[in-house]
Design a protein around this motif. Structure first.
Motif, PDB file in Angstrom:
ATOM      1  N   SER A   1      55.868 -43.033   7.657  1.00 55.99           N
ATOM      2  CA  SER A   1      57.154 -43.724   7.582  1.00 55.99           C
ATOM      3  C   SER A   1      57.439 -44.042   6.117  1.00 55.99           C
ATOM      4  O   SER A   1      56.549 -43.956   5.259  1.00 55.99           O
ATOM      5  CB  SER A   1      57.122 -45.019   8.395  1.00 55.99           C
ATOM      6  OG  SER A   1      56.253 -45.951   7.777  1.00 55.99           O
ATOM      7  N   GLU A   2      58.660 -44.429   5.837  1.00 53.54           N
ATOM      8  CA  GLU A   2      59.021 -44.788   4.465  1.00 53.54           C
ATOM      9  C   GLU A   2      58.173 -45.967   3.971  1.00 53.54           C
ATOM     10  O   GLU A   2      57.668 -45.959   2.847  1.00 53.54           O
ATOM     11  CB  GLU A   2      60.505 -45.141   4.411  1.00 53.54           C
ATOM     12  CG  GLU A   2      61.050 -45.364   3.018  1.00 53.54           C
ATOM     13  CD  GLU A   2      62.557 -45.554   3.033  1.00 53.54           C
ATOM     14  OE1 GLU A   2      63.242 -44.863   2.276  1.00 53.54           O
ATOM     15  OE2 GLU A   2      63.042 -46.391   3.828  1.00 53.54           O
ATOM     16  N   LYS A   3      57.988 -46.964   4.839  1.00 56.69           N
ATOM     17  CA  LYS A   3      57.195 -48.141   4.462  1.00 56.69           C
ATOM     18  C   LYS A   3      55.755 -47.753   4.160  1.00 56.69           C
ATOM     19  O   LYS A   3      55.166 -48.210   3.178  1.00 56.69           O
ATOM     20  CB  LYS A   3      57.229 -49.187   5.581  1.00 56.69           C
ATOM     21  CG  LYS A   3      58.529 -49.964   5.679  1.00 56.69           C
ATOM     22  CD  LYS A   3      58.459 -50.978   6.794  1.00 56.69           C
ATOM     23  CE  LYS A   3      59.790 -51.727   6.940  1.00 56.69           C
ATOM     24  NZ  LYS A   3      59.759 -52.660   8.082  1.00 56.69           N
ATOM     25  N   GLU A   4      55.188 -46.903   5.003  1.00 55.97           N
ATOM     26  CA  GLU A   4      53.805 -46.460   4.799  1.00 55.97           C
ATOM     27  C   GLU A   4      53.665 -45.694   3.489  1.00 55.97           C
ATOM     28  O   GLU A   4      52.722 -45.888   2.736  1.00 55.97           O
ATOM     29  CB  GLU A   4      53.378 -45.546   5.947  1.00 55.97           C
ATOM     30  CG  GLU A   4      52.615 -46.207   7.033  1.00 55.97           C
ATOM     31  CD  GLU A   4      52.123 -45.208   8.039  1.00 55.97           C
ATOM     32  OE1 GLU A   4      50.968 -45.351   8.461  1.00 55.97           O
ATOM     33  OE2 GLU A   4      52.866 -44.282   8.398  1.00 55.97           O
ATOM     34  N   ARG A   5      54.613 -44.796   3.259  1.00 56.72           N
ATOM     35  CA  ARG A   5      54.561 -43.970   2.047  1.00 56.72           C
ATOM     36  C   ARG A   5      54.583 -44.842   0.792  1.00 56.72           C
ATOM     37  O   ARG A   5      53.852 -44.605  -0.162  1.00 56.72           O
ATOM     38  CB  ARG A   5      55.739 -42.999   2.027  1.00 56.72           C
ATOM     39  CG  ARG A   5      55.691 -42.004   0.875  1.00 56.72           C
ATOM     40  CD  ARG A   5      56.907 -41.100   0.861  1.00 56.72           C
ATOM     41  NE  ARG A   5      58.105 -41.786   0.406  1.00 56.72           N
ATOM     42  CZ  ARG A   5      59.184 -42.008   1.158  1.00 56.72           C
ATOM     43  NH1 ARG A   5      59.207 -41.608   2.410  1.00 56.72           N
ATOM     44  NH2 ARG A   5      60.235 -42.634   0.661  1.00 56.72           N
ATOM     45  N   ASN A   6      55.411 -45.864   0.803  1.00 56.94           N
ATOM     46  CA  ASN A   6      55.537 -46.737  -0.363  1.00 56.94           C
ATOM     47  C   ASN A   6      54.344 -47.674  -0.524  1.00 56.94           C
ATOM     48  O   ASN A   6      54.069 -48.150  -1.621  1.00 56.94           O
ATOM     49  CB  ASN A   6      56.823 -47.559  -0.259  1.00 56.94           C
ATOM     50  CG  ASN A   6      58.063 -46.691  -0.380  1.00 56.94           C
ATOM     51  OD1 ASN A   6      58.025 -45.631  -0.988  1.00 56.94           O
ATOM     52  ND2 ASN A   6      59.165 -47.142   0.201  1.00 56.94           N
ATOM     53  N   ARG A   7      53.639 -47.912   0.590  1.00 61.84           N
ATOM     54  CA  ARG A   7      52.518 -48.856   0.571  1.00 61.84           C
ATOM     55  C   ARG A   7      51.203 -48.187   0.164  1.00 61.84           C
ATOM     56  O   ARG A   7      50.317 -48.821  -0.397  1.00 61.84           O
ATOM     57  CB  ARG A   7      52.377 -49.484   1.955  1.00 61.84           C
ATOM     58  CG  ARG A   7      51.449 -50.675   2.013  1.00 61.84           C
ATOM     59  CD  ARG A   7      51.466 -51.334   3.383  1.00 61.84           C
ATOM     60  NE  ARG A   7      50.893 -50.499   4.409  1.00 61.84           N
ATOM     61  CZ  ARG A   7      51.514 -50.116   5.513  1.00 61.84           C
ATOM     62  NH1 ARG A   7      52.756 -50.488   5.742  1.00 61.84           N
ATOM     63  NH2 ARG A   7      50.917 -49.354   6.414  1.00 61.84           N
TER      64      ARG A   7
ATOM     65  N   THR B   1      57.323 -36.982   5.947  1.00 58.74           N
ATOM     66  CA  THR B   1      57.680 -38.383   5.749  1.00 58.74           C
ATOM     67  C   THR B   1      59.148 -38.609   6.099  1.00 58.74           C
ATOM     68  O   THR B   1      59.864 -37.652   6.421  1.00 58.74           O
ATOM     69  CB  THR B   1      57.381 -38.832   4.301  1.00 58.74           C
ATOM     70  OG1 THR B   1      57.519 -40.251   4.206  1.00 58.74           O
ATOM     71  CG2 THR B   1      58.310 -38.158   3.300  1.00 58.74           C
TER      72      THR B   1
ATOM     73  N   THR C   1      62.889 -40.350   4.900  1.00 56.14           N
ATOM     74  CA  THR C   1      63.697 -40.878   3.799  1.00 56.14           C
ATOM     75  C   THR C   1      65.066 -41.259   4.343  1.00 56.14           C
ATOM     76  O   THR C   1      65.487 -40.765   5.397  1.00 56.14           O
ATOM     77  CB  THR C   1      63.864 -39.853   2.663  1.00 56.14           C
ATOM     78  OG1 THR C   1      64.536 -38.688   3.170  1.00 56.14           O
ATOM     79  CG2 THR C   1      62.525 -39.450   2.065  1.00 56.14           C
TER      80      THR C   1
ATOM     81  N   ASP D   1      65.732 -41.152  -2.590  1.00 59.50           N
ATOM     82  CA  ASP D   1      64.347 -41.191  -2.097  1.00 59.50           C
ATOM     83  C   ASP D   1      63.819 -39.777  -1.868  1.00 59.50           C
ATOM     84  O   ASP D   1      62.674 -39.467  -2.210  1.00 59.50           O
ATOM     85  CB  ASP D   1      64.268 -41.976  -0.782  1.00 59.50           C
ATOM     86  CG  ASP D   1      64.289 -43.477  -0.994  1.00 59.50           C
ATOM     87  OD1 ASP D   1      64.070 -43.912  -2.141  1.00 59.50           O
ATOM     88  OD2 ASP D   1      64.527 -44.203  -0.019  1.00 59.50           O
TER      89      ASP D   1
END
Length: 204
Positions: free
Chosen positions: A75-81, A99, A101, A106
């Motif tokens: 997910s976007e949140k996972e990718r950024n974390r 992923t 976006t 993004d």
């Protein structure tokens, strides 16, 4: 063409999934956000071995190795974390990564680790209430700079707008609500599949 599982239980779900694969479904994203790890394992276990190479896991990624699955979605949140992505996966990892976006900015900024990314929502969602585009993603795609990652349309895709979506620069489409909210999901899938194939043949 990609299908995402319904987040909630569906009558005869595994039977429908098998039928979708038999009709030529390329990839099934399993997204069950409320499942425990055990429930996810039990769900995957019901899917025939011959189709495991077409399954993409959204949750409990470490189950992938247990089930011979080599496709992982972030997910976007996972990718950024996750700062050490994809280093946390065993070496050598022959996994394919995807992923999500929600803006062309993004998407353009993605690293080369991802084979493809969803860009959403393209249209008003069929399955999520009050989830609709804030910007015109067809117009936004004109600013695409990332051509190493495939861009796949998600959100409100149905048989009425597939051709328009493909014509406006998306590499492929994702179906969710149009499949699982339909009384005959297999018939609906075949209709959408034929539209995609006809469009691709017209571009040759």
């Amino acid at each position: 063409m990609v299908v995402i599982s319904n987040p909630f239980a569906v009558a005869d779900e595994i039977k429908i999934i098998h039928s979708l694969f038999e009709e030529g479904l390329s990839l099934l994203h399993i997204r069950k956000p409320d499942f425990s790890e055990l429930e996810m394992a039990q769900f995957i276990h019901q899917i025939d071995l011959e189709f495991r190479d077409r399954i993409v896991l959204h949750n409990y990624h470490l189950l992938a190795e247990d089930f011979g699955i080599n496709r992982i979605h972030f997910s976007e949140k996972e990718r950024n974390r996750i700062h050490d992505f994809p280093a946390r996966f065993p070496k050598p990892c022959r996994c394919n990564f995807s992923t999500s976006t929600h803006s062309i900015e993004d998407f353009n900024s993605l690293e080369n680790d991802f084979d493809y990314a969803f860009l959403s929502p393209v249209f008003k969602s069929i399955s999520k209430e009050n989830y609709e585009p804030k910007t015109d993603l067809f117009e936004a795609l004109k600013s695409r700079k990332n051509h190493k990652t495939k861009v796949i349309a998600l959100g409100g895709i149905d048989s009425q707008n597939i051709q328009k979506t493909m014509k406006n620069g998306f590499d492929d489409i994702t179906l969710l609500g149009t499949i699982w909210n339909n009384e005959n999901p297999i018939k609906q899938f075949k209709l959408c599949q034929q539209i995609v194939l006809s469009y691709l043949q017209s571009q040759v």
